[in-house]
Write a protein that holds these residues in place. Structure first.
Motif, short mmCIF file in Angstrom:
data_model
loop_
_atom_site.label_atom_id
_atom_site.label_comp_id
_atom_site.label_asym_id
_atom_site.label_seq_id
_atom_site.Cartn_x
_atom_site.Cartn_y
_atom_site.Cartn_z
N GLY A 161 0.74 -1.17 0.07
CA GLY A 161 0.20 0.03 -0.16
C GLY A 161 0.77 1.32 -0.03
O GLY A 161 1.88 1.31 -0.50
N ASP A 162 0.41 2.24 0.46
CA ASP A 162 0.99 3.54 0.63
C ASP A 162 1.75 3.82 2.03
O ASP A 162 2.00 4.88 2.39
N LYS A 163 2.13 2.65 2.72
CA LYS A 163 2.73 2.75 3.81
C LYS A 163 4.20 3.33 3.59
O LYS A 163 4.91 3.16 2.68
N GLN A 164 4.71 4.03 4.44
CA GLN A 164 6.06 4.75 4.33
C GLN A 164 7.06 3.94 5.01
O GLN A 164 7.24 3.52 6.11
N VAL A 165 7.78 2.94 4.05
CA VAL A 165 8.47 1.96 4.49
C VAL A 165 9.72 2.04 5.45
O VAL A 165 10.16 1.52 6.30
N ASP A 166 10.27 3.50 5.15
CA ASP A 166 11.24 3.82 5.91
C ASP A 166 10.92 4.10 7.41
O ASP A 166 11.65 4.20 8.39
N GLU A 167 9.58 4.42 7.72
CA GLU A 167 9.07 4.67 9.27
C GLU A 167 8.45 3.22 9.72
O GLU A 167 8.19 3.52 10.70
N ILE A 176 4.09 -8.24 7.10
CA ILE A 176 3.79 -8.24 5.36
C ILE A 176 4.51 -9.58 4.80
O ILE A 176 3.76 -9.98 3.94
N VAL A 177 5.66 -9.82 5.09
CA VAL A 177 6.44 -11.16 4.41
C VAL A 177 5.65 -12.17 4.83
O VAL A 177 5.37 -13.06 3.86
N ASN A 178 5.13 -12.36 6.10
CA ASN A 178 4.32 -13.44 6.36
C ASN A 178 3.17 -13.56 5.67
O ASN A 178 2.73 -14.52 5.29
N PHE A 179 2.32 -12.46 5.64
CA PHE A 179 1.24 -12.71 4.93
C PHE A 179 1.51 -13.01 3.20
O PHE A 179 0.66 -13.86 2.67
N MET A 180 2.35 -12.28 2.90
CA MET A 180 2.80 -12.77 1.35
C MET A 180 3.15 -14.07 1.24
O MET A 180 2.70 -14.97 0.13
N ASP A 181 3.85 -14.85 2.25
CA ASP A 181 4.57 -15.99 2.11
C ASP A 181 2.96 -17.02 2.25
O ASP A 181 2.94 -17.98 1.49
N SER A 182 2.10 -16.81 3.35
CA SER A 182 0.88 -17.66 3.67
C SER A 182 -0.03 -17.62 2.03
O SER A 182 -0.57 -18.47 1.94
N LYS A 183 0.17 -16.54 1.49
CA LYS A 183 -0.72 -16.28 0.09
C LYS A 183 0.23 -16.95 -0.94
O LYS A 183 -0.38 -17.22 -2.37
N LEU A 199 10.20 -2.82 0.19
CA LEU A 199 10.32 -2.79 1.43
C LEU A 199 11.56 -2.06 2.22
O LEU A 199 11.86 -1.73 3.45
N GLY A 200 12.40 -1.60 0.97
CA GLY A 200 13.82 -1.07 1.44
C GLY A 200 14.58 -1.87 1.99
O GLY A 200 15.42 -1.40 3.20
N ILE A 201 14.44 -3.38 2.03
CA ILE A 201 15.51 -4.06 2.73
C ILE A 201 16.34 -5.20 1.73
O ILE A 201 15.95 -4.99 0.61
N SER A 202 17.09 -5.80 2.11
CA SER A 202 17.98 -6.77 1.24
C SER A 202 17.14 -7.86 0.82
O SER A 202 16.20 -8.30 1.81
N LYS A 203 17.52 -8.60 -0.08
CA LYS A 203 16.96 -10.04 -0.21
C LYS A 203 17.20 -11.03 0.88
O LYS A 203 16.57 -11.77 1.20
N VAL A 204 18.64 -10.81 1.40
CA VAL A 204 18.87 -11.64 2.58
C VAL A 204 18.11 -11.53 3.67
O VAL A 204 17.67 -12.50 4.28
N THR A 205 17.70 -10.29 3.92
CA THR A 205 16.77 -9.92 4.80
C THR A 205 15.32 -10.64 4.98
O THR A 205 14.97 -11.04 5.78
N VAL A 206 14.76 -10.74 3.55
CA VAL A 206 13.60 -11.15 3.53
C VAL A 206 13.59 -12.84 3.72
O VAL A 206 12.98 -13.46 4.34
N TYR A 207 14.71 -13.29 3.18
CA TYR A 207 15.02 -14.72 3.50
C TYR A 207 15.07 -14.87 5.14
O TYR A 207 14.66 -15.91 5.75
N SER A 208 15.87 -14.15 5.80
CA SER A 208 15.90 -14.15 7.02
C SER A 208 14.57 -14.20 8.01
O SER A 208 14.24 -14.82 8.80
#
Length: 220
Positions: A161-167, A176-183, A199-208
Motif C-alpha cells: 500500500g501507501d505505507k512509508q517503508v522507511d518509518e 507483511i512478508v508473513n502474509f505474502m508467504d502464506s498466500k 520494503l527497502g531491505i535486502s533479499k537476504v533480510t527477506v530470507y531471514s
C-alpha cells in the motif's frame, strides 16, 4: 464495491441457484488483497466472509498448469474439517485489461463422494476408484509468464500500500512478508527481489524473515 465487480453479483447468484446449497460463489476485489472478499453466496460451504483475504489465487490459479485465458477450472482443496472442495476461479479485468478481481466457485463434493463410496462398497474391487483428492498433486509452474508476473507485482504493491517503508517497524515488515508467504507470493519467480526492493531491505533480510516465520510456526 467497485462497479465492475458489482456487475458480477447477479452471476454469482445464478450460479449458486443453479447448483444449490453446496455451491459457494465468492467475489474478490484484488485492490485490497488483505481484505479481498467483498461478496459471498452460500458462504457456509467454506466459511468465506466479507473482509477475508484470498487463499488459493497464487497456488491453484496463477501457478496452475490449467491456468489459461484468465481462469483455472476444476482444481481441488480440502477444508479444515476434511471436506473436498471442487473449485474454479475466473479473474475479472477492467476495460484496460488489468486484473482487478476474481469470481470463485467452490463446490462441496461430500454428497457425491459419499454416494460413490457407498456404491463402491458393494463392488468387489473398490480400490479401482482413484482418489478424488488431488490437492497434494497440484502442479505448479515455476516460470511465470509476463501476465502472471504483472498480477503478482500489482498484488505486492497493493499489500504494501501507501505505507512509508522507511518509518515501518521491523515487526510490521515481518508481518507483511508473513502474509505474502502464506498466500504463495514467493512461489512466483522474482517476487523476493521485488518485495525486498519495495520494503527497502535486502533479499537476504527477506530470507531471514521467512526463516524466522518458519521457526515460529514450528514452535506453535
Amino acid at each position: 464495491m467497485n462497479k465492475i465487480l458489482e456487475n458480477f453479483i447477479p452471476a454469482a447468484h445464478i450460479i449458486a441457484d443453479t447448483f444449490g446449497q453446496d455451491c459457494e460463489v465468492v467475489i474478490h476485489d484484488l485492490s485490497t488483497p488483505q481484505n479481498s472478499v467483498v461478496y459471498t453466496v452460500n458462504s457456509h460451504v467454506t466459511g468465506r466472509e466479507v473482509g477475508q483475504s484470498f487463499d488459493h489465487l497464487i497456488t491453484h490459479v496463477l501457478l496452475s498448469q490449467n491456468y489459461t485465458n484468465n481462469y483455472s477450472s476444476n482444481y481441488y482443496f480440502t477444508t479444515g474439517d476434511n471436506r473436498l472442495i471442487k473449485s474454479s476461479t475466473s479473474l475479472i479485468c477492467n476495460k484496460d485489461g488489468k486484473v482487478i478481481g476474481a469470481l470463485c466457485i467452490n463446490f462441496d463434493t461430500s454428497k457425491t463422494s459419499n454416494a460413490i463410496n457407498w456404491l463402491m462398497e458393494s463392488l468387489p474391487n473398490s480400490n479401482l476408484l482413484p482418489s478424488l483428492n488431488n490437492d497434494s498433486n497440484q502442479d505448479y509452474i515455476q516460470l511465470s509468464s509476463d501476465h502472471i508476473t504483472e498480477i503478482a507485482d500489482d498484488l505486492i504493491a497493493k499489500i504494501i500500500g501507501d505505507k512509508q517503508v522507511d518509518e515501518m517497524k521491523r515487526e510490521d515488515k515481518v508481518n507483511i512478508v508473513n502474509f505474502m508467504d502464506s498466500k504463495g507470493i514467493f512461489l512466483i519467480k522474482g517476487a523476493i527481489d521485488k518485495v525486498a526492493d519495495k520494503l527497502g531491505i535486502s533479499k537476504v533480510t527477506v530470507y531471514s524473515y521467512l526463516d524466522e516465520i518458519k521457526d515460529k510456526t514450528k514452535d506453535k
